[in-house]
Design a protein around this motif. Structure first.
Motif, PDB file in Angstrom:
ATOM      1  N   ASP A 231      22.756  27.303  37.503  1.00  0.00           N
ATOM      2  CA  ASP A 231      22.877  27.514  38.939  1.00  0.00           C
ATOM      3  C   ASP A 231      23.896  26.558  39.559  1.00  0.00           C
ATOM      4  O   ASP A 231      24.546  25.768  38.860  1.00  0.00           O
ATOM      5  CB  ASP A 231      21.514  27.371  39.623  1.00  0.00           C
ATOM      6  CG  ASP A 231      20.868  25.999  39.390  1.00  0.00           C
ATOM      7  OD1 ASP A 231      21.566  25.070  38.933  1.00  0.00           O
ATOM      8  OD2 ASP A 231      19.659  25.867  39.679  1.00  0.00           O
ATOM      9  N   GLN A 232      24.028  26.639  40.876  1.00  0.00           N
ATOM     10  CA  GLN A 232      24.996  25.803  41.586  1.00  0.00           C
ATOM     11  C   GLN A 232      24.716  24.324  41.367  1.00  0.00           C
ATOM     12  O   GLN A 232      25.641  23.520  41.205  1.00  0.00           O
ATOM     13  CB  GLN A 232      24.958  26.127  43.080  1.00  0.00           C
ATOM     14  CG  GLN A 232      25.957  25.338  43.922  1.00  0.00           C
ATOM     15  CD  GLN A 232      27.393  25.721  43.630  1.00  0.00           C
ATOM     16  OE1 GLN A 232      27.699  26.897  43.513  1.00  0.00           O
ATOM     17  NE2 GLN A 232      28.271  24.736  43.488  1.00  0.00           N
ATOM     18  N   ARG A 233      23.456  23.961  41.345  1.00  0.00           N
ATOM     19  CA  ARG A 233      23.106  22.556  41.128  1.00  0.00           C
ATOM     20  C   ARG A 233      23.585  22.087  39.756  1.00  0.00           C
ATOM     21  O   ARG A 233      24.110  20.976  39.618  1.00  0.00           O
ATOM     22  CB  ARG A 233      21.598  22.379  41.256  1.00  0.00           C
ATOM     23  CG  ARG A 233      21.114  20.956  41.055  1.00  0.00           C
ATOM     24  CD  ARG A 233      19.604  20.861  41.244  1.00  0.00           C
ATOM     25  NE  ARG A 233      19.117  19.520  41.001  1.00  0.00           N
ATOM     26  CZ  ARG A 233      17.842  19.169  41.070  1.00  0.00           C
ATOM     27  NH1 ARG A 233      16.928  20.079  41.397  1.00  0.00           N
ATOM     28  NH2 ARG A 233      17.477  17.931  40.832  1.00  0.00           N
TER      29      ARG A 233
END
Length: 360
Positions: free
Chosen positions: A246-248
Protein backbone atom coordinates in the motif's frame (compact mmCIF):
# COMPACT_ATOMS: atom_id res chain seq x y z
CA UNK A 1 30.54 -10.87 14.45
CA UNK A 2 26.87 -10.23 13.65
CA UNK A 3 24.02 -11.35 15.88
CA UNK A 4 20.84 -12.37 14.04
CA UNK A 5 17.64 -12.53 16.04
CA UNK A 6 14.37 -14.07 14.86
CA UNK A 7 11.12 -13.40 16.72
CA UNK A 8 8.20 -15.61 15.72
CA UNK A 9 4.74 -15.07 17.14
CA UNK A 10 3.15 -18.49 17.66
CA UNK A 11 0.34 -20.07 19.66
CA UNK A 12 1.59 -22.28 22.48
CA UNK A 13 -0.27 -25.22 20.97
CA UNK A 14 1.73 -24.80 17.75
CA UNK A 15 5.17 -24.66 19.39
CA UNK A 16 5.89 -28.38 18.81
CA UNK A 17 5.06 -27.98 15.13
CA UNK A 18 7.33 -24.95 14.80
CA UNK A 19 10.21 -26.67 16.60
CA UNK A 20 9.87 -29.76 14.40
CA UNK A 21 9.91 -27.65 11.23
CA UNK A 22 13.01 -25.82 12.38
CA UNK A 23 14.87 -28.99 13.32
CA UNK A 24 13.97 -30.91 10.19
CA UNK A 25 13.85 -28.29 7.44
CA UNK A 26 15.77 -25.20 8.51
CA UNK A 27 18.62 -25.90 10.91
CA UNK A 28 20.66 -28.34 8.78
CA UNK A 29 20.85 -26.04 5.74
CA UNK A 30 21.21 -22.92 7.91
CA UNK A 31 24.55 -24.20 9.16
CA UNK A 32 25.70 -24.53 5.56
CA UNK A 33 24.76 -20.90 4.95
CA UNK A 34 26.98 -19.79 7.83
CA UNK A 35 24.34 -19.37 10.54
CA UNK A 36 25.30 -20.71 13.96
CA UNK A 37 22.41 -21.14 16.40
CA UNK A 38 23.37 -19.67 19.77
CA UNK A 39 20.17 -20.09 21.77
CA UNK A 40 16.39 -20.03 21.64
CA UNK A 41 13.58 -19.34 24.06
CA UNK A 42 9.90 -18.64 24.59
CA UNK A 43 8.43 -15.44 26.02
CA UNK A 44 6.38 -15.34 28.16
CA UNK A 45 6.91 -18.91 29.38
CA UNK A 46 3.15 -19.45 29.61
CA UNK A 47 0.29 -20.93 27.62
CA UNK A 48 -2.11 -17.98 27.41
CA UNK A 49 -4.70 -19.68 25.26
CA UNK A 50 -5.59 -17.44 22.35
CA UNK A 51 -2.75 -15.02 23.07
CA UNK A 52 0.39 -16.03 21.14
CA UNK A 53 3.80 -16.20 22.70
CA UNK A 54 7.10 -15.27 21.07
CA UNK A 55 9.61 -17.91 20.03
CA UNK A 56 13.11 -16.43 19.93
CA UNK A 57 16.07 -17.69 17.93
CA UNK A 58 19.48 -16.10 18.19
CA UNK A 59 22.17 -16.83 15.61
CA UNK A 60 25.68 -15.67 14.84
CA UNK A 61 27.31 -14.79 11.52
CA UNK A 62 31.05 -14.26 11.15
CA UNK A 63 30.94 -10.86 9.41
CA UNK A 64 29.25 -8.79 6.69
CA UNK A 65 30.73 -10.98 3.97
CA UNK A 66 29.11 -13.99 5.64
CA UNK A 67 25.82 -12.06 5.74
CA UNK A 68 25.78 -11.51 1.97
CA UNK A 69 26.81 -15.12 1.37
CA UNK A 70 23.90 -16.25 3.55
CA UNK A 71 21.50 -13.98 1.66
CA UNK A 72 22.65 -15.25 -1.72
CA UNK A 73 22.47 -18.91 -0.71
CA UNK A 74 19.01 -18.50 0.82
CA UNK A 75 17.79 -16.81 -2.35
CA UNK A 76 19.00 -19.72 -4.48
CA UNK A 77 17.40 -22.40 -2.28
CA UNK A 78 13.63 -22.72 -2.88
CA UNK A 79 13.41 -24.76 0.31
CA UNK A 80 14.09 -21.67 2.43
CA UNK A 81 11.18 -19.73 0.94
CA UNK A 82 8.96 -22.81 1.23
CA UNK A 83 9.89 -23.19 4.90
CA UNK A 84 8.97 -19.60 5.76
CA UNK A 85 5.77 -19.84 3.72
CA UNK A 86 4.70 -22.83 5.83
CA UNK A 87 5.63 -21.00 9.04
CA UNK A 88 3.58 -17.99 7.92
CA UNK A 89 0.61 -20.31 7.46
CA UNK A 90 0.20 -20.83 11.22
CA UNK A 91 2.34 -18.10 12.84
CA UNK A 92 0.72 -14.64 12.70
CA UNK A 93 3.91 -12.55 12.67
CA UNK A 94 7.69 -12.75 12.57
CA UNK A 95 10.67 -10.42 12.30
CA UNK A 96 14.39 -10.82 11.81
CA UNK A 97 16.69 -8.24 13.39
CA UNK A 98 20.44 -7.67 13.40
CA UNK A 99 22.20 -6.69 16.60
CA UNK A 100 25.58 -5.30 17.44
CA UNK A 101 26.91 -7.68 20.11
CA UNK A 102 28.69 -4.96 22.11
CA UNK A 103 25.57 -3.12 23.22
CA UNK A 104 27.32 -1.62 26.27
CA UNK A 105 30.38 -0.44 24.35
CA UNK A 106 31.19 3.25 24.14
CA UNK A 107 31.59 3.24 20.35
CA UNK A 108 28.90 5.46 18.78
CA UNK A 109 26.46 4.05 16.29
CA UNK A 110 26.82 5.23 12.67
CA UNK A 111 24.68 8.28 12.07
CA UNK A 112 23.50 10.39 9.14
CA UNK A 113 24.82 13.67 7.83
CA UNK A 114 22.51 16.45 6.57
CA UNK A 115 21.68 16.27 2.87
CA UNK A 116 19.59 19.41 2.37
CA UNK A 117 22.42 21.33 0.69
CA UNK A 118 22.80 18.62 -1.96
CA UNK A 119 19.16 18.11 -2.95
CA UNK A 120 17.63 19.34 -6.18
CA UNK A 121 15.13 18.61 -8.94
CA UNK A 122 16.45 17.22 -12.24
CA UNK A 123 15.49 19.12 -15.35
CA UNK A 124 13.85 17.51 -18.35
CA UNK A 125 12.29 14.12 -19.07
CA UNK A 126 14.66 11.19 -18.75
CA UNK A 127 14.26 7.63 -19.89
CA UNK A 128 16.56 4.76 -19.01
CA UNK A 129 16.92 1.36 -20.63
CA UNK A 130 18.70 -1.92 -20.14
CA UNK A 131 19.71 -3.23 -23.57
CA UNK A 132 20.08 -7.01 -23.82
CA UNK A 133 21.96 -8.18 -26.92
CA UNK A 134 20.93 -11.20 -28.92
CA UNK A 135 23.17 -14.22 -28.63
CA UNK A 136 25.83 -14.32 -31.31
CA UNK A 137 25.90 -10.60 -32.09
CA UNK A 138 29.31 -9.83 -33.58
CA UNK A 139 31.68 -6.90 -33.16
CA UNK A 140 30.56 -5.22 -36.39
CA UNK A 141 26.90 -5.23 -35.37
CA UNK A 142 27.75 -3.99 -31.89
CA UNK A 143 29.77 -1.14 -33.35
CA UNK A 144 26.90 -0.15 -35.63
CA UNK A 145 24.49 -0.17 -32.70
CA UNK A 146 26.80 1.82 -30.44
CA UNK A 147 27.49 4.39 -33.16
CA UNK A 148 23.79 4.93 -33.77
CA UNK A 149 22.99 5.19 -30.06
CA UNK A 150 25.73 7.80 -29.66
CA UNK A 151 24.02 9.91 -32.33
CA UNK A 152 20.96 10.22 -30.10
CA UNK A 153 22.66 13.12 -28.32
CA UNK A 154 22.54 15.09 -31.60
CA UNK A 155 18.79 14.78 -32.11
CA UNK A 156 16.41 17.75 -31.67
CA UNK A 157 15.17 18.22 -28.12
CA UNK A 158 17.69 15.80 -26.58
CA UNK A 159 19.55 17.46 -23.70
CA UNK A 160 22.05 14.64 -23.31
CA UNK A 161 22.45 10.90 -23.86
CA UNK A 162 24.76 8.33 -22.29
CA UNK A 163 25.56 4.78 -23.30
CA UNK A 164 27.28 2.71 -20.63
CA UNK A 165 28.86 -0.72 -21.13
CA UNK A 166 27.75 -2.73 -18.11
CA UNK A 167 30.67 -4.34 -16.32
CA UNK A 168 28.77 -7.52 -15.45
CA UNK A 169 25.87 -8.92 -17.49
CA UNK A 170 24.25 -10.54 -14.46
CA UNK A 171 21.61 -9.89 -11.80
CA UNK A 172 19.13 -8.77 -14.46
CA UNK A 173 21.49 -6.28 -16.11
CA UNK A 174 21.67 -5.93 -19.86
CA UNK A 175 24.83 -5.42 -21.88
CA UNK A 176 24.28 -1.65 -21.89
CA UNK A 177 22.67 1.02 -19.75
CA UNK A 178 21.25 3.70 -22.05
CA UNK A 179 20.03 7.02 -20.66
CA UNK A 180 18.46 9.80 -22.71
CA UNK A 181 17.28 13.11 -21.28
CA UNK A 182 14.79 15.03 -23.38
CA UNK A 183 13.41 18.52 -22.96
CA UNK A 184 10.00 17.08 -22.06
CA UNK A 185 7.73 14.08 -22.70
CA UNK A 186 6.39 15.57 -25.93
CA UNK A 187 9.93 15.92 -27.26
CA UNK A 188 10.63 12.29 -26.32
CA UNK A 189 7.54 11.11 -28.18
CA UNK A 190 8.50 13.17 -31.23
CA UNK A 191 12.02 11.73 -31.20
CA UNK A 192 10.63 8.20 -31.39
CA UNK A 193 8.49 9.16 -34.36
CA UNK A 194 11.46 10.75 -36.16
CA UNK A 195 13.12 9.36 -39.26
CA UNK A 196 16.30 8.72 -37.27
CA UNK A 197 14.50 6.52 -34.74
CA UNK A 198 12.23 4.66 -37.14
CA UNK A 199 14.74 4.37 -39.97
CA UNK A 200 18.01 3.84 -38.10
CA UNK A 201 17.52 2.86 -34.46
CA UNK A 202 14.44 0.65 -34.73
CA UNK A 203 15.94 -1.69 -37.38
CA UNK A 204 19.13 -1.99 -35.30
CA UNK A 205 17.07 -2.80 -32.21
CA UNK A 206 15.28 -5.54 -34.15
CA UNK A 207 18.52 -7.06 -35.41
CA UNK A 208 20.70 -6.68 -32.33
CA UNK A 209 18.54 -6.75 -29.22
CA UNK A 210 16.86 -9.65 -27.55
CA UNK A 211 15.11 -7.21 -25.23
CA UNK A 212 15.04 -3.54 -24.34
CA UNK A 213 13.68 -2.64 -20.90
CA UNK A 214 12.81 1.03 -21.43
CA UNK A 215 11.08 3.24 -18.89
CA UNK A 216 10.63 6.90 -18.00
CA UNK A 217 11.52 8.37 -14.62
CA UNK A 218 9.29 10.27 -12.22
CA UNK A 219 11.64 11.73 -9.63
CA UNK A 220 10.98 11.03 -5.96
CA UNK A 221 14.15 12.83 -4.85
CA UNK A 222 17.66 13.47 -6.14
CA UNK A 223 20.90 14.90 -4.82
CA UNK A 224 24.46 15.68 -5.85
CA UNK A 225 27.50 15.95 -3.63
CA UNK A 226 29.68 16.09 -6.73
CA UNK A 227 27.76 17.70 -9.59
CA UNK A 228 31.10 18.05 -11.40
CA UNK A 229 31.76 14.28 -11.36
CA UNK A 230 32.61 13.16 -14.89
CA UNK A 231 34.32 9.79 -14.43
CA UNK A 232 33.56 6.97 -12.04
CA UNK A 233 30.81 4.36 -11.80
CA UNK A 234 27.10 4.71 -12.45
CA UNK A 235 24.87 2.12 -10.83
CA UNK A 236 21.27 1.54 -11.94
CA UNK A 237 19.05 -0.68 -9.80
CA UNK A 238 15.52 -1.61 -10.84
CA UNK A 239 13.05 -2.79 -8.20
CA UNK A 240 9.41 -3.84 -8.07
CA UNK A 241 7.23 -3.49 -5.01
CA UNK A 242 5.30 -6.66 -4.33
CA UNK A 243 1.64 -6.92 -5.21
CA UNK A 244 -0.57 -5.54 -2.48
CA UNK A 245 1.97 -3.08 -1.03
CA UNK A 246 0.00 0.00 0.00
CA UNK A 247 0.90 3.69 0.03
CA UNK A 248 2.38 3.39 3.50
CA UNK A 249 4.68 0.60 2.34
CA UNK A 250 5.74 2.55 -0.73
CA UNK A 251 6.50 5.60 1.41
CA UNK A 252 8.56 3.46 3.78
CA UNK A 253 10.61 1.99 0.94
CA UNK A 254 11.25 5.40 -0.63
CA UNK A 255 12.14 7.05 2.68
CA UNK A 256 14.52 4.30 3.78
CA UNK A 257 16.22 4.14 0.37
CA UNK A 258 16.71 7.90 0.23
CA UNK A 259 18.36 7.84 3.66
CA UNK A 260 21.27 5.83 2.26
CA UNK A 261 23.35 8.79 0.97
CA UNK A 262 23.11 10.38 4.43
CA UNK A 263 24.84 7.32 5.90
CA UNK A 264 27.11 6.35 2.99
CA UNK A 265 29.14 9.37 1.80
CA UNK A 266 30.63 7.37 -1.07
CA UNK A 267 27.26 7.79 -2.82
CA UNK A 268 28.25 11.03 -4.51
CA UNK A 269 25.15 11.63 -6.65
CA UNK A 270 21.80 9.87 -6.56
CA UNK A 271 18.26 9.79 -7.86
CA UNK A 272 15.29 7.65 -6.82
CA UNK A 273 12.45 7.57 -9.33
CA UNK A 274 9.18 5.81 -9.89
CA UNK A 275 9.17 3.95 -13.19
CA UNK A 276 6.67 5.11 -15.81
CA UNK A 277 5.88 3.90 -19.33
CA UNK A 278 8.12 5.69 -21.85
CA UNK A 279 6.77 8.56 -23.90
CA UNK A 280 5.47 7.83 -27.36
CA UNK A 281 3.61 4.60 -26.64
CA UNK A 282 5.13 1.16 -26.87
CA UNK A 283 5.32 -0.36 -23.41
CA UNK A 284 2.06 0.14 -21.53
CA UNK A 285 3.16 -1.92 -18.54
CA UNK A 286 6.66 -2.26 -17.18
CA UNK A 287 7.98 -4.89 -14.76
CA UNK A 288 9.53 -2.37 -12.37
CA UNK A 289 8.14 0.17 -9.92
CA UNK A 290 11.33 2.06 -8.97
CA UNK A 291 14.70 3.07 -10.39
CA UNK A 292 17.50 3.74 -7.89
CA UNK A 293 20.57 5.36 -9.46
CA UNK A 294 23.86 6.30 -7.84
CA UNK A 295 27.24 7.59 -8.96
CA UNK A 296 30.52 6.67 -7.28
CA UNK A 297 34.10 7.77 -7.74
CA UNK A 298 35.31 4.15 -7.94
CA UNK A 299 33.90 0.65 -8.28
CA UNK A 300 35.44 -0.17 -4.90
CA UNK A 301 33.10 2.38 -3.30
CA UNK A 302 30.09 0.44 -4.59
CA UNK A 303 31.46 -2.99 -3.72
CA UNK A 304 32.93 -1.84 -0.40
CA UNK A 305 31.35 0.94 1.70
CA UNK A 306 27.93 0.63 0.05
CA UNK A 307 27.72 -3.11 0.62
CA UNK A 308 29.16 -3.24 4.14
CA UNK A 309 27.34 -0.31 5.74
CA UNK A 310 24.75 -1.48 8.30
CA UNK A 311 22.15 0.93 6.93
CA UNK A 312 22.22 -1.25 3.82
CA UNK A 313 22.55 -4.85 5.05
CA UNK A 314 20.90 -4.56 8.49
CA UNK A 315 18.12 -2.12 7.61
CA UNK A 316 17.19 -1.45 3.97
CA UNK A 317 17.91 -5.00 2.83
CA UNK A 318 15.23 -6.37 5.16
CA UNK A 319 12.66 -4.88 2.77
CA UNK A 320 13.98 -7.30 0.10
CA UNK A 321 14.47 -10.37 2.29
CA UNK A 322 11.70 -12.97 2.62
CA UNK A 323 13.38 -14.21 5.82
CA UNK A 324 13.00 -10.82 7.52
CA UNK A 325 9.24 -10.67 7.95
CA UNK A 326 9.38 -7.13 6.46
CA UNK A 327 9.68 -7.93 2.76
CA UNK A 328 7.81 -5.57 0.44
CA UNK A 329 10.16 -5.63 -2.59
CA UNK A 330 10.27 -8.52 -5.05
CA UNK A 331 13.46 -10.60 -4.91
CA UNK A 332 13.85 -10.22 -8.69
CA UNK A 333 15.90 -7.07 -9.23
CA UNK A 334 18.19 -5.54 -11.83
CA UNK A 335 21.66 -4.50 -10.64
CA UNK A 336 23.61 -2.82 -13.45
CA UNK A 337 26.79 -0.79 -13.15
CA UNK A 338 28.97 0.75 -15.81
CA UNK A 339 31.85 3.21 -16.18
CA UNK A 340 30.72 6.81 -16.05
CA UNK A 341 31.75 8.85 -19.07
CA UNK A 342 30.85 12.51 -18.85
CA UNK A 343 28.65 12.49 -15.74
CA UNK A 344 24.88 12.34 -15.62
CA UNK A 345 23.10 12.48 -12.24
CA UNK A 346 25.16 15.36 -10.95
CA UNK A 347 25.13 17.06 -14.33
CA UNK A 348 21.34 17.03 -14.70
CA UNK A 349 20.99 18.57 -11.24
CA UNK A 350 23.68 21.16 -11.96
CA UNK A 351 21.99 22.10 -15.23
CA UNK A 352 18.66 22.31 -13.43
CA UNK A 353 20.18 24.65 -10.85
CA UNK A 354 21.73 26.80 -13.56
CA UNK A 355 18.42 26.90 -15.43
CA UNK A 356 16.72 28.12 -12.27
CA UNK A 357 19.24 30.94 -11.91
CA UNK A 358 18.73 31.97 -15.52
CA UNK A 359 14.94 32.16 -15.19
CA UNK A 360 14.81 34.10 -11.92
Amino acid sequence: MIVVQDRISVAAADLPRLRALLEQRYLPAARGRGLTLVDSGVSPPLDRGRQPCTFWLRWQLADVGAFWTMRAMAGMDPGVAAFWAEVDGFCPARTREFLRPDAFADAPLPGPVPLAAFLGQPRGWRETAQLHLRSGIGAEQRTALETALARMAEQPGVLDAHLGHNIAVAHGAGHYTWDVRYRDAETAAAAKASAFWTGTLAPLFDRCLERMDLMALETVAAGARRPDLRTGIKRTALFRLMDGVDQRGRDEFERDTLEMPAYIPQILNWRLSRALPPAGGGATTIPWSHVWEQEYARLDDLNGPYMIHPHHWAFVDTLFDFESGRQIVDTRICHAYCPLDGGMLGAELAQSSQHGKETR
